[in-house]
Structure formats: C-alpha cells, structure tokens
Motif scaffolding. Structure first.
Motif, mmCIF file in Angstrom:
data_model
loop_
_atom_site.group_PDB
_atom_site.id
_atom_site.type_symbol
_atom_site.label_atom_id
_atom_site.label_comp_id
_atom_site.label_asym_id
_atom_site.label_seq_id
_atom_site.Cartn_x
_atom_site.Cartn_y
_atom_site.Cartn_z
ATOM 1 N N ASP A 221 0.823 -1.216 0.000
ATOM 2 C CA ASP A 221 0.000 0.000 0.000
ATOM 3 C C ASP A 221 0.856 1.264 0.000
ATOM 4 O OD1 ASP A 221 -2.258 -1.558 -0.013
ATOM 5 O OD2 ASP A 221 -2.645 -1.371 2.143
ATOM 6 N N THR A 222 1.886 1.283 0.821
ATOM 7 C CA THR A 222 2.748 2.462 0.901
ATOM 8 C C THR A 222 3.459 2.706 -0.418
ATOM 9 O OG1 THR A 222 3.112 2.116 3.264
ATOM 10 C CG2 THR A 222 4.696 3.492 2.106
ATOM 11 N N LEU A 223 3.978 1.634 -1.020
ATOM 12 C CA LEU A 223 4.706 1.765 -2.278
ATOM 13 C C LEU A 223 3.774 2.166 -3.418
ATOM 14 C CD1 LEU A 223 7.572 1.500 -3.374
ATOM 15 C CD2 LEU A 223 7.091 -0.897 -3.892
ATOM 16 N N ALA A 224 2.584 1.601 -3.439
ATOM 17 C CA ALA A 224 1.619 1.951 -4.485
ATOM 18 C C ALA A 224 1.248 3.424 -4.423
ATOM 19 C CB ALA A 224 0.380 1.078 -4.369
ATOM 20 N N ALA A 225 1.142 3.956 -3.203
ATOM 21 C CA ALA A 225 0.749 5.351 -3.023
ATOM 22 C C ALA A 225 1.801 6.322 -3.549
ATOM 23 C CB ALA A 225 0.488 5.625 -1.545
ATOM 24 N N GLN A 226 3.038 5.860 -3.702
ATOM 25 C CA GLN A 226 4.094 6.739 -4.201
ATOM 26 C C GLN A 226 3.968 7.017 -5.697
ATOM 27 O OE1 GLN A 226 7.758 4.839 -3.017
ATOM 28 N NE2 GLN A 226 7.605 5.567 -0.901
ATOM 29 N N GLY A 227 3.245 6.165 -6.417
ATOM 30 C CA GLY A 227 3.018 6.393 -7.837
ATOM 31 C C GLY A 227 4.224 6.164 -8.726
ATOM 32 N N ILE A 228 5.230 5.441 -8.235
ATOM 33 C CA ILE A 228 6.427 5.178 -9.038
ATOM 34 C C ILE A 228 6.159 4.111 -10.095
ATOM 35 C CG2 ILE A 228 8.793 4.286 -8.947
ATOM 36 C CD1 ILE A 228 8.522 7.095 -7.843
ATOM 37 N N TYR A 229 5.348 3.110 -9.745
ATOM 38 C CA TYR A 229 5.067 1.995 -10.649
ATOM 39 C C TYR A 229 3.619 2.071 -11.138
ATOM 40 C CZ TYR A 229 9.232 0.338 -8.232
ATOM 41 O OH TYR A 229 10.494 0.244 -7.704
ATOM 42 N N ASP A 230 3.371 1.444 -12.270
ATOM 43 C CA ASP A 230 1.992 1.363 -12.763
ATOM 44 C C ASP A 230 1.149 0.492 -11.839
ATOM 45 O OD1 ASP A 230 2.465 2.920 -15.124
ATOM 46 O OD2 ASP A 230 3.479 1.183 -15.990
ATOM 47 N N ARG A 231 1.794 -0.533 -11.273
ATOM 48 C CA ARG A 231 1.091 -1.454 -10.393
ATOM 49 C C ARG A 231 2.074 -2.011 -9.375
ATOM 50 N NH1 ARG A 231 -1.678 -6.922 -12.441
ATOM 51 N NH2 ARG A 231 -0.628 -6.283 -14.370
ATOM 52 N N VAL A 232 1.605 -2.252 -8.152
ATOM 53 C CA VAL A 232 2.441 -2.857 -7.112
ATOM 54 C C VAL A 232 1.705 -4.061 -6.550
ATOM 55 C CG1 VAL A 232 3.568 -2.544 -4.879
ATOM 56 C CG2 VAL A 232 3.478 -0.639 -6.500
ATOM 57 N N ILE A 233 2.379 -5.204 -6.509
ATOM 58 C CA ILE A 233 1.783 -6.414 -5.946
ATOM 59 C C ILE A 233 2.772 -7.072 -4.991
ATOM 60 C CG2 ILE A 233 0.355 -6.811 -8.002
ATOM 61 C CD1 ILE A 233 2.291 -9.080 -8.769
ATOM 62 N N SER A 234 2.274 -7.938 -4.154
ATOM 63 C CA SER A 234 3.141 -8.668 -3.227
ATOM 64 C C SER A 234 3.717 -9.897 -3.928
ATOM 65 C CB SER A 234 2.361 -9.079 -1.981
ATOM 66 O OG SER A 234 1.307 -9.947 -2.316
ATOM 67 N N TYR A 235 4.776 -10.436 -3.346
ATOM 68 C CA TYR A 235 5.425 -11.598 -3.955
ATOM 69 C C TYR A 235 4.461 -12.786 -4.077
ATOM 70 C CZ TYR A 235 9.845 -9.122 -3.218
ATOM 71 O OH TYR A 235 10.865 -8.205 -3.248
ATOM 72 N N ASP A 236 3.551 -12.910 -3.143
ATOM 73 C CA ASP A 236 2.641 -14.060 -3.215
ATOM 74 C C ASP A 236 1.504 -13.841 -4.217
ATOM 75 O OD1 ASP A 236 1.087 -12.241 -1.850
ATOM 76 O OD2 ASP A 236 0.987 -13.392 0.017
ATOM 77 N N GLN A 237 1.508 -12.697 -4.911
ATOM 78 C CA GLN A 237 0.514 -12.439 -5.951
ATOM 79 C C GLN A 237 1.084 -12.575 -7.358
ATOM 80 O OE1 GLN A 237 -0.599 -8.457 -4.528
ATOM 81 N NE2 GLN A 237 -2.636 -9.234 -4.018
ATOM 82 N N ILE A 238 2.330 -12.997 -7.471
ATOM 83 C CA ILE A 238 2.957 -13.102 -8.795
ATOM 84 C C ILE A 238 2.146 -14.015 -9.718
ATOM 85 C CG2 ILE A 238 4.983 -14.001 -10.030
ATOM 86 C CD1 ILE A 238 6.669 -13.020 -7.633
ATOM 87 N N MET A 239 1.598 -15.080 -9.165
ATOM 88 C CA MET A 239 0.857 -16.046 -9.985
ATOM 89 C C MET A 239 -0.442 -15.465 -10.540
ATOM 90 S SD MET A 239 2.788 -18.754 -9.932
ATOM 91 C CE MET A 239 1.767 -20.174 -10.336
ATOM 92 N N THR A 240 -0.862 -14.294 -10.056
ATOM 93 C CA THR A 240 -2.076 -13.672 -10.586
ATOM 94 C C THR A 240 -1.806 -12.892 -11.865
ATOM 95 O OG1 THR A 240 -1.838 -11.588 -9.351
ATOM 96 C CG2 THR A 240 -2.954 -13.425 -8.230
ATOM 97 N N LEU A 241 -0.526 -12.671 -12.192
ATOM 98 C CA LEU A 241 -0.180 -11.950 -13.423
ATOM 99 C C LEU A 241 -0.442 -12.850 -14.629
ATOM 100 C CD1 LEU A 241 3.227 -10.396 -12.278
ATOM 101 C CD2 LEU A 241 1.051 -9.183 -12.552
ATOM 102 N N SER A 242 -0.809 -12.241 -15.730
ATOM 103 C CA SER A 242 -1.089 -13.005 -16.948
ATOM 104 C C SER A 242 0.196 -13.597 -17.513
ATOM 105 C CB SER A 242 -1.738 -12.113 -18.002
ATOM 106 O OG SER A 242 -1.818 -12.805 -19.242
ATOM 107 N N ALA A 243 0.274 -14.922 -17.519
ATOM 108 C CA ALA A 243 1.464 -15.596 -18.047
ATOM 109 C C ALA A 243 1.531 -15.518 -19.563
ATOM 110 C CB ALA A 243 1.465 -17.062 -17.604
#
Length: 368
Positions: A221-243
């Motif tokens: 949440d803190t990193l996402a609020a900085q607006g540096i990346y288009d999207r921020v996810i946790s390591y355990d959410q990697i599998m939710t990305l479109s392969a």
C-alpha cells in the motif's frame, strides 16, 4: 604525532562480523591526500558490495569490493558513497579544505593518491585501484557536480549512485526494444535502485511496457501510493499476473525463491531476466534449472562506460543531470533523511541494513 580515528573492519568470510577499530593516521607519501568523511550513505547497495567483497569476476580481474580500500591480508573495508573534505595534502592541484564527492571506505578518514587533478576533481591512482572501472576512482569537486543543488546534498549519497544504476537499466531496456516485453517486473521494488528504474521507465512516452513493482505484502500500500510503478503487488501475488503477456524480470534482491516463481510462471514468455544486486544476501540462490531465459547480470560501471563512449562524457553527464533533477523534485516525498553521527552509530547502521529491517522510506546518512 599521529591521530587515532575510527574505522569498521568486516570479516571477509562472514559479513555479519563487523567491529569498530582505531585507525592510526600514517604519514602521507608524495601525491597523497588525507580526507575526512563529512557524510556517507548506508543502503542495500552497500550490502551487495559486501556480498561481492571477494573476487567474483565483476571487474575482469581477481579483484572484489574488499580490495578497494584494504590489502588482501587485512579485514575488509566496505566502500560507501559520500562527501569528504581534504585535511592534509601532499598533492599538486588539491588543497586542504577542498571537498569531493566519491567512493570512500566506511571510516572516519581515508588516504587517496591523486592523479589527473583539475578543476573538476581527480582520479585515485593508488596502484591496487588502477584496474577498476573509472566510476569508482573519480572524485568530483562539489562545485563541479552537474545537477548538484545544496538543498539536495543529503540525497546525493543516498540516491545518486542507485538512481544512476536504475536510469542505466531503463536505458538498456529502451536500447534493446524492451526485450519484447509488455510488462517489466521489478523485484525488491522498495529499494532505491528499483525506484530509480521505475521512475525513469514511467517518464517514457507511451507506448511503453507496464511496470509492476514486486514487494513484501507489508509494503504494497505504501509503495503503491508513491506512484512510481503502474502497479504494485506482493510476492505471493505473482501467480495472478497473466502468463500470456510477455514479461521481463529485473531482480534487485537476489532472492532465488522469487526468481523461481517468476521463471516458472512465465516460462518462455519471460523474455529477459536481469540480476542487479543481492539485497536479500542471505536468501537461498535456488537458480539451477530455471525455465525461461538465462539470467543476465547487470553491471552499472560497464553500461556507463558504453554510454560515455556512445555519447561522449559531456552529453552523458547532461542526460543524467536532467533525469536526476526531475527525480529530486519527488525524492523528498519518497524518502526522509535519517542522520547518524559517530563510529558506534555507523556500526549500528551497517548492522541494521544487513538485518534487512531498515525502513525503505528512510535514507540513512552517517556523519563520521
């Protein structure tokens, strides 16, 4: 009469073993200067230096980071980026009171051997350092630092070397057509090198790849609020990305478990896997038999030398200064400066960074 100053010795075989020691001032030889460190930064990048303290082939020789400021038969002295003032000089072109930005040992003072002194600074020509990349031996006068502003002084050692690395990685991606990737995954996304990379990529005009910051769940949440990346996810959410979406991985952490998840999830749709640092120095490597592309190391000094050859030193300096000043407009809201003074505080700062518990929203500056 010689004076005793502090320095920090680190066991070359076990980087958790670090002690504060007295460091006697030896008489200067002709051509040498003694400097007092005014301030330096302690970042995850310094832990990477410690991990690769022994020769690892980074410099095309048998040298490692321990060899910059210590001879082989002595404990390691960790290199740090910072500012220093000349206190004694036996070198033409450099006088007491002159101030320089550059690469120093984690200590109260340092002795450097001056070569090619001029209005912009000088090169350290200590024999054991002459085979190292020039970026590590160049000491720049504060007055000659392109893009320097006094208001940004404490951010220079904290961010400048890491921002430059991130900027160079982004430049390589653009130069290589983003390796055909539509999304760039950046592991250890709260690290300062990653932030420099994300900031630079996001400044590119569309169309460009989506930037996805990978971090621990507590930081999302803190990193996402900085607006540096288009999207921020946790390591355990990697599998939710479109392969099915071609991806590239930039690994700041050196965490084998994260690397394996990304490689396994994307397989041949992972178009590039770049290793930058090893902030997770104690994580199991676990990189044997990875599906997808072979991992590729990134070495910022080599990329810098290539771009200086391509563009010329002046143009290279202007490009990075322009990007740096844009970043300095947002850096204070990303990171606050946390200052520490003295040898005991310096040792504590090293141990804090080594533990992995340092607050990513603080930039640690040590004033010896």
């Amino acid at each position: 009469m010689s004076a005793a100053r502090w320095a920090i010795d680190i066991d070359r075989d076990d980087i958790t073993q670090a002690i504060l020691v007295d460091d006697q001032d030896a008489p200067l030889a002709p051509g040498q200067v003694r400097v007092h460190l005014d301030s330096y930064a302690m970042t995850a990048n310094n832990i990477t230096y410690a991990v690769f303290g022994k020769p690892a082939g980074l410099f095309g020789s048998d040298q490692g980071y321990w060899d910059f400021f210590a001879t082989r038969d002595t404990p390691g002295r960790l290199p740090v980026w910072g500012f220093a003032t000349v206190t004694e000089s036996h070198a033409e072109g450099v006088a007491p009171g002159d101030r320089f930005y550059g690469y120093y040992p984690m200590a109260e003072s340092a002795v450097l051997t001056v070569g090619k002194a001029g209005p912009g600074g000088f090169t350290d020509v200590t024999p054991r350092r002459t085979t190292l990349p020039p970026i590590y031996n160049n000491y720049q006068r504060i007055e000659a630092l392109e893009g320097y502003r006094a208001a940004d002084h404490d951010y220079w050692p904290v961010f400048r070397p890491l921002f430059l690395t991130g900027w160079l990685i982004a430049d390589q991606f653009e130069d290589e057509g983003d390796y055909g990737a539509a999304q760039i995954l950046i592991a250890s996304a709260s690290s300062k090198t990653a932030i420099g990379l994300g900031f630079t990529l996001k400044r590119r005009p569309e169309p460009r790849p989506e930037t996805v910051g990978l971090t621990s769940a507590a930081n999302v949440d803190t990193l996402a609020a900085q607006g540096i990346y288009d999207r921020v996810i946790s390591y355990d959410q990697i599998m939710t990305l479109s392969a099915a979406t071609p991806a590239a991985l930039v690994d700041m952490a050196g965490n084998g478990a994260v690397t394996r998840v990304v490689h396994s999830h994307f397989g041949n749709n992972l178009k590039s896997s770049i290793v930058v640092g090893k902030s997770h120095w104690d994580a199991q490597a676990d990189v044997e038999g990875l599906p997808g592309p072979e991992r590729q190391g990134f070495f910022a000094p080599g990329r810098s030398q290539k771009r200086i050859a391509d563009w010329g030193g002046a143009a290279f300096g202007q490009k990075i200064a322009e990007a740096w000043l844009a970043f300095m407009d947002v850096a204070p809201r990303l990171t606050s400066i946390d200052k520490h003074s003295g040898g005991d505080a310096a040792l504590a700062a090293y141990r804090e960074m080594l533990s992995g518990q340092a607050d990513p929203q603080k930039g640690i500056v040590v004033a010896p």
